[in-house]
Design a protein around this motif. Structure first.
Motif, short mmCIF file in Angstrom:
data_model
loop_
_atom_site.label_atom_id
_atom_site.label_comp_id
_atom_site.label_asym_id
_atom_site.label_seq_id
_atom_site.Cartn_x
_atom_site.Cartn_y
_atom_site.Cartn_z
N GLY B 85 0.83 -1.21 0.00
CA GLY B 85 0.00 0.00 0.00
C GLY B 85 0.85 1.25 0.00
N LEU B 86 1.91 1.21 0.81
CA LEU B 86 2.81 2.36 0.89
C LEU B 86 3.49 2.59 -0.46
CD1 LEU B 86 3.85 4.40 2.96
CD2 LEU B 86 5.74 2.85 3.41
N SER B 87 3.88 1.51 -1.07
CA SER B 87 4.53 1.60 -2.38
C SER B 87 3.56 2.18 -3.42
CB SER B 87 4.98 0.19 -2.78
OG SER B 87 5.44 0.16 -4.07
N ALA B 88 2.29 1.76 -3.34
CA ALA B 88 1.28 2.27 -4.30
C ALA B 88 1.05 3.76 -4.11
CB ALA B 88 -0.02 1.50 -4.13
N VAL B 89 0.98 4.21 -2.84
CA VAL B 89 0.79 5.64 -2.56
C VAL B 89 1.99 6.42 -3.06
CG1 VAL B 89 0.50 7.39 -0.77
CG2 VAL B 89 -0.63 5.23 -0.53
N ARG B 90 3.16 5.88 -2.79
CA ARG B 90 4.38 6.58 -3.20
C ARG B 90 4.41 6.76 -4.73
NH1 ARG B 90 8.45 3.05 -1.26
NH2 ARG B 90 8.19 3.78 0.86
N ASN B 91 4.09 5.69 -5.44
CA ASN B 91 4.07 5.77 -6.91
C ASN B 91 3.07 6.81 -7.39
OD1 ASN B 91 5.95 3.82 -7.12
ND2 ASN B 91 4.57 2.20 -7.80
N ALA B 92 1.87 6.80 -6.79
CA ALA B 92 0.83 7.74 -7.21
C ALA B 92 1.27 9.18 -6.94
CB ALA B 92 -0.47 7.44 -6.47
N GLN B 93 1.89 9.40 -5.78
CA GLN B 93 2.31 10.76 -5.43
C GLN B 93 3.46 11.24 -6.33
OE1 GLN B 93 0.61 12.79 -3.40
NE2 GLN B 93 -0.81 11.05 -3.35
N ARG B 94 4.34 10.31 -6.70
CA ARG B 94 5.43 10.67 -7.63
C ARG B 94 4.85 11.12 -8.97
NH1 ARG B 94 8.91 5.74 -6.21
NH2 ARG B 94 10.14 6.53 -4.48
N SER B 95 3.81 10.40 -9.41
CA SER B 95 3.18 10.77 -10.69
C SER B 95 2.62 12.19 -10.59
CB SER B 95 2.05 9.80 -11.03
OG SER B 95 2.53 8.50 -11.03
N PHE B 96 1.94 12.48 -9.46
CA PHE B 96 1.38 13.82 -9.26
C PHE B 96 2.49 14.86 -9.25
CE2 PHE B 96 -2.65 12.05 -7.46
CZ PHE B 96 -3.49 12.73 -8.32
N GLN B 97 3.58 14.54 -8.54
CA GLN B 97 4.69 15.49 -8.42
C GLN B 97 5.26 15.82 -9.79
OE1 GLN B 97 5.85 17.00 -5.75
NE2 GLN B 97 4.66 15.96 -4.17
N SER B 98 5.44 14.77 -10.62
CA SER B 98 6.04 15.05 -11.94
C SER B 98 5.07 15.81 -12.83
CB SER B 98 6.53 13.76 -12.60
OG SER B 98 5.52 12.82 -12.58
N LEU B 99 3.78 15.59 -12.65
CA LEU B 99 2.80 16.35 -13.44
C LEU B 99 2.74 17.81 -12.99
CD1 LEU B 99 -0.10 13.74 -13.67
CD2 LEU B 99 1.07 14.78 -15.60
N LEU B 100 2.99 18.02 -11.70
CA LEU B 100 2.92 19.39 -11.17
C LEU B 100 4.16 20.21 -11.50
CD1 LEU B 100 1.33 18.81 -7.64
CD2 LEU B 100 0.42 20.30 -9.42
N LYS B 101 5.25 19.51 -11.79
CA LYS B 101 6.53 20.20 -12.01
C LYS B 101 6.40 21.27 -13.10
CE LYS B 101 10.18 17.24 -10.72
NZ LYS B 101 10.97 16.09 -11.08
N GLY B 102 6.81 22.49 -12.79
CA GLY B 102 6.80 23.57 -13.76
C GLY B 102 5.46 24.29 -13.90
N LEU B 103 4.44 23.82 -13.19
CA LEU B 103 3.11 24.45 -13.34
C LEU B 103 2.92 25.64 -12.41
CD1 LEU B 103 0.56 21.51 -13.77
CD2 LEU B 103 1.22 23.23 -15.44
N LEU B 105 1.34 25.76 -9.85
CA LEU B 105 -0.10 25.78 -9.55
C LEU B 105 -0.37 26.16 -8.09
CD1 LEU B 105 -2.57 25.07 -11.27
CD2 LEU B 105 -2.56 22.83 -10.24
N LEU B 106 0.49 25.62 -7.20
CA LEU B 106 0.26 25.86 -5.77
C LEU B 106 0.65 27.27 -5.35
CD1 LEU B 106 1.46 22.41 -4.38
CD2 LEU B 106 -0.85 23.18 -4.89
N GLU B 107 1.40 27.98 -6.19
CA GLU B 107 1.74 29.37 -5.87
C GLU B 107 0.66 30.33 -6.33
OE1 GLU B 107 5.61 30.16 -7.51
OE2 GLU B 107 6.36 28.27 -6.73
N GLY B 108 -0.34 29.83 -7.01
CA GLY B 108 -1.46 30.66 -7.41
C GLY B 108 -1.31 31.39 -8.72
N THR B 109 -0.17 31.18 -9.43
CA THR B 109 0.03 31.91 -10.68
C THR B 109 -0.91 31.45 -11.79
OG1 THR B 109 1.76 30.34 -11.20
CG2 THR B 109 2.46 32.47 -10.32
#
Lengths: 262, 111
Positions: B85-103, B105-109
Motif C-alpha cells: 500500500g505504501l509503495s502504491a501511494v508513493r508511486n501515485a504521489q510521484r506521478s502527481f509530483q512530476s505532473l505538477l513540475k513547472g506548473l 499551480l500551488l503558488e497561485g500563478t
C-alpha cells in the motif's frame, strides 16, 4: 439503542458480522453530534453500496442468457450443415455442452459484475467460458475443437502446478457440478413447488414443459437463476475470500512511513 | 512480490488518511480526517467499500480492537497500510509530483 442492533443485523447480511459491528459502531460514535436521522441515512447508504452490484449482476446475467440463446439460434442453428458431422450420440453430448455453456455465461457475467474482472474466480470462469464458446460455435471444425481441447488440457496441467491453481480448479469443478446438478435435478422440484405438478426437464433455456404458462415459466427461470447466483457467491466466499497473508501485506516500519510522508 | 497496483483518487485519499492517523485509524477517525483535510464528508458506503477493496488488494490490513461502551459494545476495526500500500501511494504521489513540475499551480500563478 436497540435499533442499532437491527441495523447491524441488516448490514451483516451482506458482509461479515465483525465488519458489520464495526461499521455500526463507527456510525454510533457520530450519533450524539449528527443525530439519528444521519445514522439511518448512513446505514441506508452503506446497505446500498454493499448490495447494488448484485441486482445489477442478476439482471445482466439474465440478459446475457437471452442474448446467447438468440445468437445461438441465428448462428449455429442457422447453418444446419454444421450438424451433419455429429452422430446422434455426439448430438447428446453437444446438448450437454450447450447447457454447461449457458450456466458458464451466467457465472461469468454475474461474478464479473459483483467481484470485478481482476478477481481470480472470474478469470478462471472466463477461460473455461471462452473454450466452451469455441467448442459450441466452431466445434464442428476439427482443428478448432482440437485446439480448444488442447488449450483446456494445458490450463488444467498448469493449474495443477500450484496450490492456488489447484484451489481454483476445484472451485471451477464444484461450480460446474453444482450448477449442472441444480439445473438438471432441481427443475422438477421448482416446478412442483411453484406450479403444482411435475414440469419435466430443461426449464433453464427455453423449455419448461408444454403445460406451463409463460408467467410460470418466467417465475421458474428467475428462481433458478437466483439460486445459481447464490451458488456462485457461496463458492466465491468459500474459495477466494480469504485475506492474503503474504509478506507484501506486512505493515511497514513506523520510521519508514514518517520519512515518506513528511 | 506482486506488482504495485494503481490507485483511484479516493483510494489515495483513504490510504493517506490511514497513514496520517497511524495507530488510531478506524472507520470513524478516517472519515473525520478525510473531512478535515479535504473539506468533503465522504459517503459512509463509499468509505467502507473502499476499505474492503484496499484490503482485498493487499494495500491495507485490518484487525479488530476491543469493544467500547460509546459504540454499544462494538469493536473498532483498525487499519494499517501494508508495504504494498505504501509503495502504491508513493508511486501515485510521484506521478502527481512530476505532473505538477513547472506548473506553479500551488503558488497561485495559474489559478
Amino acid at each position: 439503542m436497540h435499533s442499532a442492533s437491527f441495523a447491524e443485523w441488516i448490514i451483516a447480511g451482506f458482509t461479515t458480522k465483525a465488519r458489520a459491528a464495526s461499521i455500526i459502531g463507527d456510525l454510533l460514535e457520530a450519533v450524539p453530534e449528527k443525530g439519528r436521522l444521519w445514522f439511518w441515512l448512513s446505514v441506508a447508504r452503506v446497505f446500498f453500496s454493499l448490495t447494488w452490484r448484485r441486482p445489477l449482476a442478476y439482471v445482466a446475467a439474465m440478459g446475457i442468457v437471452l442474448c446467447w440463446v438468440r445468437a445461438f439460434r441465428f448462428t449455429v442453428f442457422g447453418r444446419p450443415s454444421s450438424f451433419a458431422v455429429l452422430t446422434q450420440q455426439w448430438m447428446q453430448q453437444y446438448l450437454h455442452v450447450l447447457v454447461a455453456n449457458s450456466l458458464l455465461s451466467v457465472a461469468f457475467v454475474y461474478t464479473a459484475i459483483v467481484y470485478g474482472p481482476e478477481d481470480p474466480f472470474v478469470r478462471r470462469i472466463a477461460i473455461v467460458w471462452i473454450l466452451f464458446e469455441g467448442l459450441i460455435f466452431f466445434g464442428t471444425t476439427p482443428g478448432v475443437a482440437l485446439a480448444c481441447v488442447l488449450l483446456a488440457s494445458c490450463a488444467i496441467v498448469y493449474s495443477l502446478g500450484s496450490a492456488t491453481g489447484r484451489r481454483g480448479l476445484l472451485a471451477i469443478g464444484i461450480t460446474a457440478v453444482l450448477s449442472f446438478a441444480w439445473t438438471k435435478l432441481a427443475n422438477p422440484f421448482l416446478a412442483m413447488t411453484f406450479v403444482g405438478f411435475h414440469a419435466g426437464w430443461m426449464v433453464f433455456l427455453t423449455h419448461a414443459g408444454p403445460y406451463l404458462s409463460p408467467f410460470s415459466r418466467m417465475i421458474l427461470q428467475l428462481v433458478e437463476l437466483f439460486t445459481l447466483t447464490l451458488i456462485y457467491s457461496g463458492i466465491h466466499r468459500l474459495f477466494f475470500e480469504k485475506n492474503s497473508r503474504s509478506s507484501d501485506n506486512e505493515a511497514p516500519d513506523r520510521a519508514q512511513v514518517s520519512v515518506d510522508i513528511s | 512480490m506482486r506488482p504495485t497496483p494503481t490507485l483511484g483518487e479516493f483510494e489515495q485519499i483513504v490510504l493517506l488518511a490511514i497513514l496520517r492517523l497511524d495507530d488510531t485509524a478506524y472507520g470513524a477517525t478516517i472519515r473525520t480526517e478525510i473531512a478535515r483535510c479535504t473539506r468533503r464528508e465522504p459517503a459512509p458506503g463509499a468509505l467502507y467499500t473502499t476499505l474492503d477493496r484496499l484490503e482485498e488488494k493487499g494495500l491495507v490490513r485490518s484487525q479488530m480492537g476491543d469493544p467500547t461502551p460509546e459504540r454499544g459494545g462494538r469493536a473498532k476495526r483498525f487499519f494499517t497500510v501494508t508495504k504494498l500500500g505504501l509503495s502504491a501511494v508513493r508511486n501515485a504521489q510521484r506521478s502527481f509530483q512530476s505532473l505538477l513540475k513547472g506548473l506553479k499551480l500551488l503558488e497561485g500563478t495559474n489559478a
